[in-house]
Design an enzyme around this catalytic site. Structure first.
Site, short mmCIF file in Angstrom:
data_model
loop_
_atom_site.label_atom_id
_atom_site.label_comp_id
_atom_site.label_asym_id
_atom_site.label_seq_id
_atom_site.Cartn_x
_atom_site.Cartn_y
_atom_site.Cartn_z
N HIS A 1 1.26 -1.55 -0.29
CA HIS A 1 0.33 -0.22 0.04
C HIS A 1 0.99 1.16 0.07
O HIS A 1 1.98 1.42 0.81
CB HIS A 1 -0.87 -0.19 1.28
CG HIS A 1 -2.16 0.91 1.05
ND1 HIS A 1 -3.15 1.25 0.93
CD2 HIS A 1 -1.52 2.76 1.58
CE1 HIS A 1 -4.01 2.45 1.31
NE2 HIS A 1 -3.30 3.65 1.64
N CYS A 2 0.71 1.55 -0.65
CA CYS A 2 1.75 3.26 -1.62
C CYS A 2 0.87 4.17 -0.83
O CYS A 2 0.16 4.81 -1.24
CB CYS A 2 2.40 3.20 -2.84
SG CYS A 2 3.50 4.33 -2.78
N PRO A 3 1.25 5.04 0.62
CA PRO A 3 1.26 6.21 0.41
C PRO A 3 1.27 7.88 0.37
O PRO A 3 0.58 8.18 -0.78
CB PRO A 3 1.48 6.26 2.29
CG PRO A 3 2.74 5.57 2.38
CD PRO A 3 2.84 4.65 1.39
N GLY B 1 -1.09 7.20 -2.28
CA GLY B 1 -2.61 6.84 -1.80
C GLY B 1 -3.70 5.61 -2.15
O GLY B 1 -4.99 6.01 -2.45
N ASN B 2 -2.60 4.64 -2.57
CA ASN B 2 -3.76 3.47 -3.09
C ASN B 2 -3.03 2.20 -2.58
O ASN B 2 -1.68 2.63 -2.71
CB ASN B 2 -4.20 3.28 -4.48
CG ASN B 2 -5.06 2.73 -4.51
OD1 ASN B 2 -5.54 2.25 -4.51
ND2 ASN B 2 -5.31 2.91 -5.94
#
Lengths: 159, 366
Positions: free
Chosen positions: B188-190, B193-194
């Site tokens: 999950h890549c902050p 954002g997804n």
């Protein structure tokens, strides 16, 4: 064993659902979409083994075609990359085209083979490609099975 | 006022269900057909009537976009005029093309369904439970459920997802931030954002590769700009004073380059060996654990095939069918599911009792 008691319209609106049988995914060849050819025992007296196996085999071959990594998919991928993936918004991918073919095939199979036997196939794409759901309806011929579900229709396959 | 409502037992279950069933009836009479995204159980937000999907927490996506736009804006405004005059007009052209590609890839990564698996229908879940119970013990708390299968002659354990009520397919993982099972879950890549999963991995990879090129390009151009300025007989400090924006860009690019280039290299390695970040971190297929030479059962054992399969493979469609309409029998299980879930949460529903009482009172008198 082939009893002509139902048609597709009748199944969708009137017949009572008895149970649902699920054909699970077969992961022996990796993450490609493939369903198990194992015949579920609950359908022993409802449909001939070869018919269901044939349907599953044809479905599997469609999925292989959809997920094939070859010239056309490379072309699609490179074109998409070159256009910053905008082309995916306008064009239908090959996978989607094959899925439409599959949905047509399932509808046809339901009409010709499964509905007359009181069964209904649900397109796996509506179940997240996890299972091939077979709804088993009340067998009018024997009149002995009692509906166990409160839902009166499970016609959620091809609209 | 409560006596007028005619319920004697203060039963949390009845209280929480009654307003909902009243609501359901009004919905049925209004006959507004609802789309599936409106009853989606995961932690996602939807825009444009289900066309755009985002997790509930968009992480630092605005920051990422802001940094890219500000840096490029400063570059076009302050460095390009000088470089066009002294070098070539292609510099802003290349910069512009890279910028557009980066922004498109970023937005595509953020707004695309990463490969969310819809949760099991109640019938499916019951069928799976039946299969487990026949083989497992009959204690009240069953042990964590796993199923072992063979993939390419290698044993792989499939875990049962208690939230989605199904055995997770291989390479699928449940993201706690989005509360969804995602196929071929990478991470999950902050920044984006997804989640990064099967459907948006190629967009994510394009994003980081193009961003590497963009930051390197801007870095190079700014260095060239300052060097050329100081060559016109001015000192370095004077050149920097004349163009302070360049320093801002230099700082941003310098700090980003290390991480972005590192990430690009890491993901190139992952793609070449057909691994996900999740698998790499857990060491699922590391040689220390497995006796075989190539532990990864998904690898095609050829770098080129692995790359092509991941990046140029077919694009599967979204499985959650956001914009489809709910059929009536699909709307009903939502109420029955909440009834089943109520007993463990009696404490919580007590807190809402007052509110529910008033709501019901209002609906009675309306």
């Amino acid at each position: 064993m082939a009893r002509e008691f139902h048609n597709l319209q009748e199944l969708r609106h009137n017949a009572s659902l008895v149970t649902k049988v699920f054909v699970q995914r077969d992961y022996t060849e990796g993450t490609v979409c493939r369903f198990q050819a194992k015949f579920p025992s609950e359908l022993d007296n409802r449909i001939e083994r070869t018919l269901l196996e044939e349907t599953v085999k044809t479905l599997n071959s469609y999925y292989v075609e959809a997920e094939k990594i070859g010239g056309q998919s490379y072309l699609e991928g490179c074109l998409a990359c070159a256009t910053a993936y905008i082309v995916f918004l306008c064009m239908e991918t090959r996978y989607e085209k094959v899925l439409k073919k599959i949905s047509g095939y399932i509808h046809e199979q339901n009409e010709k083979i499964y509905a007359p036997r009181g069964l209904l196939l649900t397109d796996p794409v509506e179940r997240g490609m996890r299972v091939l759901e077979i709804s088993v309806f009340e067998d009018r011929g024997s009149g002995s099975s009692s509906p166990s579900s409160s839902m009166s229709s499970a016609g959620s396959s091809a609209r | 006022m409560m006596k007028n409502c005619e319920y004697q037992q203060i039963d949390p279950r009845a209280l929480s269900v009654l307003p909902q069933s009243a609501q359901n009836n009004t919905e049925k009479t209004v006959q507004r057909s609802r789309r599936k995204w409106e009853v989606f159980p995961g932690k996602n937000r939807f825009f444009c009537d289900g066309r755009i999907i985002l997790p509930s927490q968009s992480g630092v996506l605005p920051l990422t976009l802001g940094l890219i736009v500000v840096t490029c804006g400063l570059f076009f405004a302050f460095d390009c005029p000088f470089l066009v005059k002294h070098l070539t007009v292609f510099i802003p052209v290349i910069g512009g093309a890279l910028f557009v590609f980066v922004v498109f890839s970023l937005l595509r990564t953020s707004f695309t369904d990463p490969g969310i698996l819809p949760r099991a229908t109640p019938d499916e879940a019951a069928d799976i439970e039946k299969q487990i119970d026949t083989s497992g013990s009959s204690t009240y708390r069953p042990p964590p459920r796993t199923k072992e299968i063979l993939i390419n002659q290698q044993v792989v354990k499939l875990k049962y997802c208690f939230t989605c009520k199904m055995f997770r397919p291989p390479r699928t993982s449940h993201c706690s931030l989005c509360d969804n099972c995602v196929e071929r879950f990478d991470h999950h890549c902050p920044w984006v954002g997804n989640c990064v999963g099967k459907r948006n991995y190629r967009f994510f990879y394009s994003f980081i590769i193009s961003l590497s090129f963009l930051t390197s390009f801007i870095f190079g151009c700014v260095i060239t700009h300052i060097t050329l300025r100081s060559q016109d007989g001015k000192s370095l400090v004077q050149s920097i004073q004349e163009s302070p924006a360049s320093v801002v860009e230099l700082v941003i690019c310098f700090f980003s380059i290390w991480s972005i280039l590192g990430l690009s290299g890491f993901h190139t390695y992952l793609i070449a060996s057909n691994l996900t970040t999740n698998e790499d971190i857990k060491g699922s297929w590391s040689s220390k654990r497995c006796a075989e030479e190539s532990g990864n059962p998904y690898s095609y054992n050829s770098i080129i095939t692995n790359c092509c399969a991941t990046l140029c493979g077919p694009m599967p469609p979204s499985l959650i069918d956001r914009r489809g309409f709910l059929s009536l029998d699909e709307a009903i299980p939502a109420v029955s599911a909440s009834e089943i879930e109520l007993p463990p949460f009696t404490v919580k529903s007590d807190a809402h009792m007052e509110e529910n009482c008033q709501d019901f009172a209002l609906s009675c008198t309306a």
